[in-house]
Scaffold this motif. Structure first.
Motif, PDB file in Angstrom:
ATOM      1  N   ASP A   1      10.986   2.574   1.064  1.00 42.50           N
ATOM      2  CA  ASP A   1      11.746   3.201   2.132  1.00 42.50           C
ATOM      3  C   ASP A   1      10.783   3.842   3.116  1.00 42.50           C
ATOM      4  O   ASP A   1       9.804   4.463   2.711  1.00 42.50           O
ATOM      5  CB  ASP A   1      12.688   4.248   1.549  1.00 42.50           C
ATOM      6  N   LEU A   2      11.053   3.655   4.403  1.00 44.41           N
ATOM      7  CA  LEU A   2      10.174   4.223   5.427  1.00 44.41           C
ATOM      8  C   LEU A   2      10.876   5.322   6.218  1.00 44.41           C
ATOM      9  O   LEU A   2      10.352   5.799   7.220  1.00 44.41           O
ATOM     10  CB  LEU A   2       9.707   3.124   6.392  1.00 44.41           C
TER      11      LEU A   2
ATOM     12  N   ILE B   1       0.803   3.817   6.562  1.00 46.26           N
ATOM     13  CA  ILE B   1       0.289   4.369   5.303  1.00 46.26           C
ATOM     14  C   ILE B   1       0.536   3.379   4.160  1.00 46.26           C
ATOM     15  O   ILE B   1      -0.350   3.129   3.333  1.00 46.26           O
ATOM     16  CB  ILE B   1       0.976   5.719   4.997  1.00 46.26           C
ATOM     17  N   ALA B   2       1.723   2.818   4.129  1.00 47.28           N
ATOM     18  CA  ALA B   2       2.034   1.834   3.081  1.00 47.28           C
ATOM     19  C   ALA B   2       1.084   0.645   3.186  1.00 47.28           C
ATOM     20  O   ALA B   2       0.535   0.176   2.180  1.00 47.28           O
ATOM     21  CB  ALA B   2       3.493   1.382   3.196  1.00 47.28           C
TER      22      ALA B   2
ATOM     23  N   GLU C   1       4.409   5.003  11.380  1.00 47.16           N
ATOM     24  CA  GLU C   1       3.362   5.747  10.670  1.00 47.16           C
ATOM     25  C   GLU C   1       3.544   5.600   9.148  1.00 47.16           C
ATOM     26  O   GLU C   1       2.575   5.385   8.414  1.00 47.16           O
ATOM     27  CB  GLU C   1       3.399   7.221  11.085  1.00 47.16           C
ATOM     28  N   ASN C   2       4.778   5.694   8.676  1.00 46.12           N
ATOM     29  CA  ASN C   2       5.016   5.483   7.241  1.00 46.12           C
ATOM     30  C   ASN C   2       4.604   4.074   6.828  1.00 46.12           C
ATOM     31  O   ASN C   2       4.007   3.868   5.770  1.00 46.12           O
ATOM     32  CB  ASN C   2       6.498   5.713   6.904  1.00 46.12           C
TER      33      ASN C   2
ATOM     34  N   HIS D   1      -2.376   1.330   1.769  1.00 42.98           N
ATOM     35  CA  HIS D   1      -2.456   1.312   0.301  1.00 42.98           C
ATOM     36  C   HIS D   1      -2.256  -0.095  -0.254  1.00 42.98           C
ATOM     37  O   HIS D   1      -2.930  -0.497  -1.197  1.00 42.98           O
ATOM     38  CB  HIS D   1      -1.447   2.298  -0.294  1.00 42.98           C
TER      39      HIS D   1
END
Lengths: 365, 365
Positions: free
Chosen positions: A119-120, A146-147, A142-143, A150
Motif C-alpha cells: 500500500d502506498l 522508497i519501496a 515518494e512511498n 528496497h
C-alpha cells in the motif's frame, strides 16, 4: 531486427540488445501496480471488464490471478465485454513457468485484492473531466520510491507492469499536458480504438484544469494531479527508487509513455537504465503508435515479446490476433523476463502451451 | 558458548552454529510485522509508547524509522514513558550498516505508517478480555503465507521482526491456551515486569472465551482469534510461506514462543528451518524466561546478539543495560543478520557506534 530469443527489438536495437544481455539469466522481481480511475466507467472507453462498473474489480482480480493462479474478488478471471480474458493470464503463465516472484502494489483502488499487497497510501483516481484527478501525488510517488529502493536490493532487476482500466486515456492526458503529441497514438483494449472519445474526455479535463498542450512539461506532479491516474506516480516512483541500482523493464504499452515523460522530467539520468517491454500486438497495432510516442521522449529500447496466438485452439486467445486486449498486467515484459531468465528455454511456443493450459483451467472453452 | 561473531548461542548451540553457517555472507530481507492490540492501553501493561494512548503510533513510527531513518507519524522516535528510545533504533542502525533491505507488513493497525507497507487485510486487535481478540485470523495468515512464499524467492533468507505494544501479554494468552506454561515467563519493556497484571488480563480473556490451559493446543486459529493479537498470524503466515524454501530468523523475544507454538501446530516440519534471534538483554533478563518457553515447544536454536551499551555515552542507551526495552522491532535478529552478512566485519562495537550516531541525530542528548 531479431535476436536469439522470441523477442522483437522494436526500437534502439543496439541498446535493446545490451539491455537483454544485462538481464540474461538474472533473477527478476515482477511488480504489478494496480489502480482505478473513474473514467473507466465512461461507456465505450475501456474494455477491461465485462461492463464499465465491473472495471473496479479488474485490477484486484488481476493480481489475485498473478499471486494465486485464480481470482477471489470475482468468480472467474477478468474479461472484456466479449468475454476475452485478461492479459494477466499471459503474465501468470510466464511468471509461473520461470518461477519469477511477484508483488502487487496498490496505487489507489476502489476494491482491495484478497491477496497481500503493497500500500502506498493512494486513493482511487477521479474523473479527469473535473481537472482534479489524483490526490497526494507526491506522497504516493515518494512511498513508491522508497519501496523501489528496497526492492532493488533484493532483485537483480525489476519488471514493472500495471493494471488500470481506462489508463490509456489518462496517459493521453499526461502526455498532452507535458508536451508529447499522443493524440490518436495511445492504444486500446478494443480493436476499434475510441480515439475521439478519449480525446474528448482529455480535452474536457485540460479545459477544466486550464492547461494548454505542453504547459506542464516541467511539472509532472501537477499534470498527474489534474489529468492523470494513480498508477503513473506509483509506477514512476518505483522506477525512481530502483533504476539507480538495477535495470528496470517497464512492462506495458502506450501508458509507458506517460511514465517515461514523468521520469524524464524528474531524473533523466535514469532513462539509461530502463527499457520498455511489450507485446508484438502493440507493435503491430495500426490504431496506436507506441514508437511515435516514445521517440518524442527518449530513444530508449522497446522490446516486444513475439507472442503469437494464431494457432491457438481457443477462440478467446485467437482474439488477441485481431487486436483485442493486446497488452496489460505487464504481459509482454513478463514474457520477456521468462525467456531471459530461462536463457531462452522458455520459447513463445512453451509460453502458449502454458497459457492454453491455464486458459482451459480458468476460463473453460 | 561463543563463536567468532558477537553472537551468543543461547540454546541448541550445535544447530545454532549450523544455522549461522547457512546464512553466513548471504543476503537477507528484513520484514517487520506491525500491529496493535487494545490491551496496550491498559495502564501499566506496556512501555512501548510515551503513554498508553500513544502506543497506536509506535508500530507505524517504528517502520518509518526503519525505511526512512526518521519518523513521520510522530515528531521524534517512539520512546518509553521515561524517554528511552525504541529498539527500532538498533534495527535501523544494523540494517543501514549492512545495507539490508526492509519491508513493513501491516497485520492490523489503528494508525497507518507514512511509508509503503504490505497490507494483509487485517484489523487492529481488540481487548482480549472480551474473548474476541482478532478478526479474520485465517485470511491474514493465508495472505501472509502467500507473501512469504514470494519473498522467499527474492532473498537468501528472511529475518522477521515485530512491533506490537502489549504483545507479550497476548503472547502469554496464546501460549497458555495452547498448553505452554508461560506464566511469569514472558518479557516486558519495563524493568519491573508486570506479570500479575498480564496474568490477570489473560485470565479474564481465557474466562470470557471459556478456554482452559492447553485446551486449544491443536487449534491455533481459535487461540489467536480469542486471546491473541494480529501480529502472530501474520508472522506465522510469513514463516509458513517462506521456511519451506529459505531459513527464517525469527527476530524477537518471548513473543516468538507464541509464533513458534502456532507453527508447530500447523507445520512442524518447518521448525527445522527456523531459529530465534534476540538480544543479550533478553537472555540475561531475570524477570522472564525465553528458554523456559521455547524448550517446552521445540529445541530450536536461540541466537542472541551480544549487544552491550554499558560504555555508551548516552543515558538513553545505557538504560538498556538495566532492563529497559530489551528487544523489539527485530533488534537482536537484525544485529545478527548484519554481523553475518558482513562476515563479522560489523562487530558489536561498530554497531554501537552507528546506534550512537543515529541516537544523537534522532533523539538528541
Amino acid at each position: 531486427m531479431r535476436n536469439r530469443f522470441d523477442i522483437i527489438l522494436a526500437q534502439n536495437a543496439s541498446e535493446g540488445k545490451r539491455f537483454l544481455g544485462r538481464i540474461l539469466g538474472k533473477a527478476p522481481l515482477f511488480v504489478c501496480v494496480i489502480g482505478t480511475t473513474e473514467i473507466a466507467k465512461i461507456p465505450g472507453l475501456s474494455a477491461a471488464g465485462r461492463n464499465p462498473e465491473l472495471t473496479d474489480y479488474t485490477p484486484p482480480a488481476d493480481v489475485e490471478l498473478l499471486l494465486l493462479g485464480k481470482c477471489k474478488c470475482i468468480s472467474s478471471v477478468p474479461v472484456t465485454p466479449e468475454g476475452i480474458p485478461t492479459p494477466g493470464l499471459i503474465t501468470r503463465s510466464a511468471l509461473k513457468l520461470a518461477s519469477i516472484p511477484a508483488l502487487a502494489v496498490n496505487s489507489g483502488l476502489r476494491v482491495k485484492p484478497q491477496v497481500p499487497f503493497f500500500d502506498l497510501g493512494g486513493s482511487p483516481g477521479r474523473d479527469i473531466r473535473t481537472g482534479k484527478a489524483v490526490e497526494n501525488v507526491e506522497d504516493v510517488m515518494e512511498n513508491a520510491r522508497i519501496a523501489g529502493e528496497h526492492l532493488a536490493k533484493i532483485a537483480d532487476y525489476l519488471v514493472i507492469g500495471e493494471s488500470i482500466p481506462g489508463g490509456t486515456t489518462t496517459a493521453l492526458g499526461i502526455l498532452l499536458a507535458m508536451g508529447v503529441d499522443a493524440k490518436s497514438k495511445v492504444s486500446s483494449s478494443m480493436p476499434e480504438n475510441p480515439h475521439e472519445l478519449k480525446i474528448k474526455v482529455v480535452e474536457a479535463g485540460l479545459k477544466a484544469s486550464d492547461i494548454a498542450f505542453s504547459a506542464l512539461s516541467d511539472n509532472p506532479v501537477k499534470a498527474i494531479s489534474c489529468i492523470g491516474d494513480p498508477m503513473v506516480p506509483a509506477f514512476a516512483g518505483l522506477v525512481l527508487g530502483a533504476a539507480d541500482r538495477v535495470p528496470v523493464l517497464m512492462a506495458g504499452g502506450t501508458q509507458m509513455g506517460a511514465v517515461l515523460v514523468v521520469l524524464k522530467a524528474l531524473k533523466p539520468v535514469l532513462l539509461r537504465n530502463v527499457a520498455i517491454g511489450t507485446t508484438r500486438w502493440i507493435i503491430a497495432d495500426r490504431t496506436s503508435d507506441l514508437k511515435g510516442i516514445i521517440t518524442q521522449i527518449a530513444d530508449i529500447p522497446i522490446l516486444a515479446a513475439d507472442l503469437d496466438f494464431t494457432s491457438s485452439r481457443f477462440n478467446g486467445l485467437r482474439a488477441y490476433e485481431v487486436g483485442v486486449v493486446k497488452e496489460g498486467v505487464g504481459a509482454g515484459g513478463a514474457s520477456i523476463a521468462a525467456m531471459l531468465k530461462s536463457k531462452g528455454s522458455i520459447t513463445k511456443g512453451a509460453l502458449l502451451k502454458e497459457i492454453e493450459m491455464n486458459y482451459e483451467k480458468l476460463v473453460g472453452i
